[in-house]
Design a protein around this motif. Structure first.
Motif, PDB file in Angstrom:
ATOM      1  N   ALA A   1      44.135  49.591  45.617  1.00 32.52           N
ATOM      2  CA  ALA A   1      43.580  48.959  46.821  1.00 32.52           C
ATOM      3  C   ALA A   1      42.106  49.303  47.015  1.00 32.52           C
ATOM      4  O   ALA A   1      41.303  48.435  47.380  1.00 32.52           O
ATOM      5  CB  ALA A   1      44.402  49.388  48.038  1.00 32.52           C
ATOM      6  N   HIS A   2      41.733  50.553  46.789  1.00 26.68           N
ATOM      7  CA  HIS A   2      40.337  50.950  47.015  1.00 26.68           C
ATOM      8  C   HIS A   2      39.402  50.184  46.089  1.00 26.68           C
ATOM      9  O   HIS A   2      38.363  49.663  46.520  1.00 26.68           O
ATOM     10  CB  HIS A   2      40.183  52.460  46.794  1.00 26.68           C
ATOM     11  CG  HIS A   2      38.777  52.948  46.946  1.00 26.68           C
ATOM     12  ND1 HIS A   2      38.239  53.326  48.166  1.00 26.68           N
ATOM     13  CD2 HIS A   2      37.772  53.107  46.030  1.00 26.68           C
ATOM     14  CE1 HIS A   2      36.984  53.708  47.991  1.00 26.68           C
ATOM     15  NE2 HIS A   2      36.673  53.580  46.706  1.00 26.68           N
ATOM     16  N   GLU A   3      39.767  50.118  44.806  1.00 27.08           N
ATOM     17  CA  GLU A   3      38.917  49.431  43.835  1.00 27.08           C
ATOM     18  C   GLU A   3      38.949  47.921  44.055  1.00 27.08           C
ATOM     19  O   GLU A   3      37.931  47.233  43.856  1.00 27.08           O
ATOM     20  CB  GLU A   3      39.365  49.792  42.421  1.00 27.08           C
ATOM     21  CG  GLU A   3      38.993  51.198  41.989  1.00 27.08           C
ATOM     22  CD  GLU A   3      39.802  52.295  42.667  1.00 27.08           C
ATOM     23  OE1 GLU A   3      39.317  53.435  42.746  1.00 27.08           O
ATOM     24  OE2 GLU A   3      40.929  51.994  43.128  1.00 27.08           O
ATOM     25  N   ALA A   4      40.085  47.376  44.475  1.00 26.99           N
ATOM     26  CA  ALA A   4      40.155  45.950  44.793  1.00 26.99           C
ATOM     27  C   ALA A   4      39.224  45.605  45.947  1.00 26.99           C
ATOM     28  O   ALA A   4      38.590  44.531  45.961  1.00 26.99           O
ATOM     29  CB  ALA A   4      41.591  45.552  45.137  1.00 26.99           C
ATOM     30  N   ALA A   5      39.105  46.516  46.899  1.00 27.25           N
ATOM     31  CA  ALA A   5      38.196  46.287  48.022  1.00 27.25           C
ATOM     32  C   ALA A   5      36.738  46.261  47.555  1.00 27.25           C
ATOM     33  O   ALA A   5      35.923  45.495  48.097  1.00 27.25           O
ATOM     34  CB  ALA A   5      38.385  47.368  49.084  1.00 27.25           C
ATOM     35  N   LEU A   6      36.398  47.056  46.559  1.00 24.73           N
ATOM     36  CA  LEU A   6      35.036  47.033  46.019  1.00 24.73           C
ATOM     37  C   LEU A   6      34.735  45.683  45.375  1.00 24.73           C
ATOM     38  O   LEU A   6      33.613  45.164  45.496  1.00 24.73           O
ATOM     39  CB  LEU A   6      34.852  48.159  44.997  1.00 24.73           C
ATOM     40  CG  LEU A   6      34.954  49.593  45.538  1.00 24.73           C
ATOM     41  CD1 LEU A   6      34.820  50.591  44.391  1.00 24.73           C
ATOM     42  CD2 LEU A   6      33.881  49.853  46.589  1.00 24.73           C
ATOM     43  N   LEU A   7      35.707  45.101  44.714  1.00 26.59           N
ATOM     44  CA  LEU A   7      35.521  43.770  44.134  1.00 26.59           C
ATOM     45  C   LEU A   7      35.356  42.726  45.226  1.00 26.59           C
ATOM     46  O   LEU A   7      34.544  41.806  45.100  1.00 26.59           O
ATOM     47  CB  LEU A   7      36.703  43.432  43.234  1.00 26.59           C
ATOM     48  CG  LEU A   7      36.756  44.210  41.915  1.00 26.59           C
ATOM     49  CD1 LEU A   7      38.156  44.182  41.338  1.00 26.59           C
ATOM     50  CD2 LEU A   7      35.766  43.630  40.913  1.00 26.59           C
ATOM     51  N   ASP A   8      36.123  42.855  46.307  1.00 23.95           N
ATOM     52  CA  ASP A   8      35.967  41.934  47.441  1.00 23.95           C
ATOM     53  C   ASP A   8      34.557  42.035  48.024  1.00 23.95           C
ATOM     54  O   ASP A   8      33.922  41.016  48.336  1.00 23.95           O
ATOM     55  CB  ASP A   8      36.998  42.255  48.529  1.00 23.95           C
ATOM     56  CG  ASP A   8      38.428  41.932  48.111  1.00 23.95           C
ATOM     57  OD1 ASP A   8      38.601  41.115  47.181  1.00 23.95           O
ATOM     58  OD2 ASP A   8      39.355  42.504  48.709  1.00 23.95           O
ATOM     59  N   GLN A   9      34.064  43.258  48.178  1.00 21.54           N
ATOM     60  CA  GLN A   9      32.718  43.451  48.719  1.00 21.54           C
ATOM     61  C   GLN A   9      31.660  42.868  47.786  1.00 21.54           C
ATOM     62  O   GLN A   9      30.659  42.300  48.244  1.00 21.54           O
ATOM     63  CB  GLN A   9      32.463  44.940  48.945  1.00 21.54           C
ATOM     64  CG  GLN A   9      33.342  45.559  50.023  1.00 21.54           C
ATOM     65  CD  GLN A   9      33.313  47.075  50.003  1.00 21.54           C
ATOM     66  OE1 GLN A   9      32.439  47.699  49.384  1.00 21.54           O
ATOM     67  NE2 GLN A   9      34.288  47.692  50.652  1.00 21.54           N
ATOM     68  N   THR A  10      31.891  42.989  46.481  1.00 21.00           N
ATOM     69  CA  THR A  10      30.959  42.403  45.519  1.00 21.00           C
ATOM     70  C   THR A  10      30.926  40.892  45.648  1.00 21.00           C
ATOM     71  O   THR A  10      29.851  40.274  45.643  1.00 21.00           O
ATOM     72  CB  THR A  10      31.365  42.800  44.085  1.00 21.00           C
ATOM     73  OG1 THR A  10      31.325  44.222  43.972  1.00 21.00           O
ATOM     74  CG2 THR A  10      30.437  42.178  43.058  1.00 21.00           C
TER      75      THR A  10
END
Length: 495
Positions: A286-295
């Motif tokens: 989830a944490h890394e998926a959120a970074l992709l969303d922010q990108t």
């Protein structure tokens, strides 16, 4: 920060500008790099050989040429490093193995010729996974390369030393090879930019082969603009590598003087960025998926249109087919080495032994299916988007202790976890760009991967440079002093 206060903090392009303006000299840069290497090599083990005397002599020559107005080449006087598999004139290339140590090859690699012609100063060769056959950066023979962000973690492989050297600010750039992610994975885990060109864009002549069907050569740099500069020097046809003869021509630097990236308010206007539905978005925490969303949100703010794009259901099969090609071709190259027994590291032997169950039909089916796979992927994905955004590696950087396996199902699990998202671009021959987009939940860099149609490296660079123009992840440097104090490792890496 001024270039005089910390010359190693500058990017490759910034350093070239500093040289041109007389704010530094090539000797000063080489001396700073050598000091940095001496300081951190015992812990990181990034270099296989450092050619200090040769580099200083080359730097003095560059400085004399610049003073006399005869400086030539777009990399004139800048120190860089080479993975220990690119043959140089009269130099040995150990390829991470004792089986090749001291062996001087009969020809110089094309990429080394082009780097030399551009005027770069080669500091030496960087450590690597034995025969480039593994994604972790481990090497039981020459010692594991450790991650500058946390020496308890892997650096990624097989271009492990190249990534560690650039991330540690001991070199302004380095060359690596990418057969299943070996540029992008270490770049991702060490917080760098890593560019895998289209298959056939860069000549592999004179470079150690692993899998002639999948091997590519690419740069590891601080930012996208530096990668584009290096690709423009490396790319182009070469009769010694027939694969390059199908390329559309040289790669033009999209950020040449006067065309700096990211100047407009909407540099990505008109571009469609695809977010994958299936395969690339699976098993991402989830944490890394959120970074992709922010990108994706940041790219949208720069003018891009963000779309969800279903992935072909054949991707797992194509990933497996890529594995089959590597297994078969690597075994064919190293069958004689297998007979030498203990000279091979346990991990390399374990990987080569996996090929013993491979049949000729398996290999031929994997090879025959590539053309239709490329057409299918491009028709189904790039008809909907211009660039695909996905992770490079799905989660945080593993610890060395987590991947210290040499065979069987445990090795397969480790290998698949590190290469499942990168190998498809190799099998399909597509260009791909890895760049840092945040910090994972473990405090190490996390990277996104951009994938484009064949020969569209300029499009990747446009998106990547726009992102880096609006963010600062690529400018973060590892806390090396803290990392070294916490994880001393004096047994390996002393040259």
């Amino acid at each position: 920060m001024s270039p005089s206060s910390d010359p190693l903090a500058r990017s490759l392009r910034e350093t070239l500008a500093d040289l041109a303006e007389g704010q530094t000299t090539s000797r000063q840069l080489v001396e700073a790099c050598l000091t940095r290497i001496e300081q951190f090599q015992p812990v990181l083990n990034a270099f296989r050989e450092v050619h200090a005397a040769e580099a200083l002599a080359a730097a003095d020559k560059c400085d004399r040429e610049r003073a006399s107005g005869t400086a030539t080449g777009r990399l004139h006087g800048v120190p860089i490093a080479m993975k220990d598999m690119f043959h140089g004139d009269g130099e040995s290339a150990g390829c991470g193995s004792v089986l090749r140590a001291g062996r001087v090859p009969p020809l110089t690699s094309t990429v080394r010729q082009r780097i030399d012609a551009a005027g770069a100063v080669v500091l030496g060769t960087t450590n690597m996974t034995e025969f480039a056959y593994g994604p972790t950066g481990q090497n039981a023979i020459t010692g594991d390369v450790r991650n500058p962000w946390d020496p308890a973690c892997i650096s990624g492989g097989s271009s492990s030393g190249s990534a560690a050297a650039v991330a540690a600010r001991a070199s302004f750039a380095a060359l690596g090879s990418d057969t299943a992610g070996s540029v992008r994975t270490p770049a991702a885990l060490c917080g760098l930019t890593g560019l895998k060109p289209t298959h056939g864009r860069v000549s592999r002549a004179g470079a150690m082969p692993l899998s002639f069907s999948l091997d590519t050569i690419g740069p590891l740099t601080r930012d996208v603009a530096d990668s584009a500069l290096l690709l423009s020097i490396l790319a182009g046809p070469d009769r010694r590598d027939p694969a390059t003869l199908t390329a559309p021509g040289a790669f033009e630097d999209p950020f040449a003087e006067g065309t700096a990236p990211g100047r407009s308010d909407a540099p990505l206007a008109g571009l469609r960025i695809g977010r994958p539905l299936g395969y690339f978005d699976e098993d991402v925490p989830a944490h890394e998926a959120a970074l992709l969303d922010q990108t994706a949100e940041l790219l949208a703010s720069l003018g891009a249109t963000i779309l969800s794009v279903p992935m072909p259901e054949q991707l797992p099969l194509w990933n497996s087919a890529g594995n089959i090609l590597v297994w078969g071709e690597a075994f064919a190259l190293h069958a004689a080495d297998m007979a030498e027994g203990s000279a091979l590291s346990p991990q390399t032997r374990g990987r080569l032994e996996m090929s013993l169950a491979l049949g000729a039909r398996d290999y031929l089916d994997a090879q025959r299916g590539r053309g239709s796979a490329v057409r299918d992927f491009c028709a189904r994905v790039f008809s909907r988007c211009d660039v695909l955004l996905c992770p490079t590696v799905p989660g945080p950087t593993p610890l060395l202790s987590e991947v210290d396996v040499s065979g069987g199902s445990a090795m397969m699990k480790v290998l698949d976890g590190l290469t499942r998202l990168t190998r498809p671009a190799n099998y399909l021959g597509l260009p791909a760009l890895s760049l840092p987009i945040g910090m994972s939940r473990s405090g190490t860099p996390f990277s996104g991967q951009l994938i484009a149609p064949p020969w569209c490296e300029a499009r990747l660079c446009r998106v990547g440079a726009a992102f880096q123009g609006a963010s600062s992840w690529h400018r973060m440097a590892p806390p090396l002093d803290q990392a070294v104090a916490a994880h001393p490792n004096p047994k390996k890496g002393t040259l």
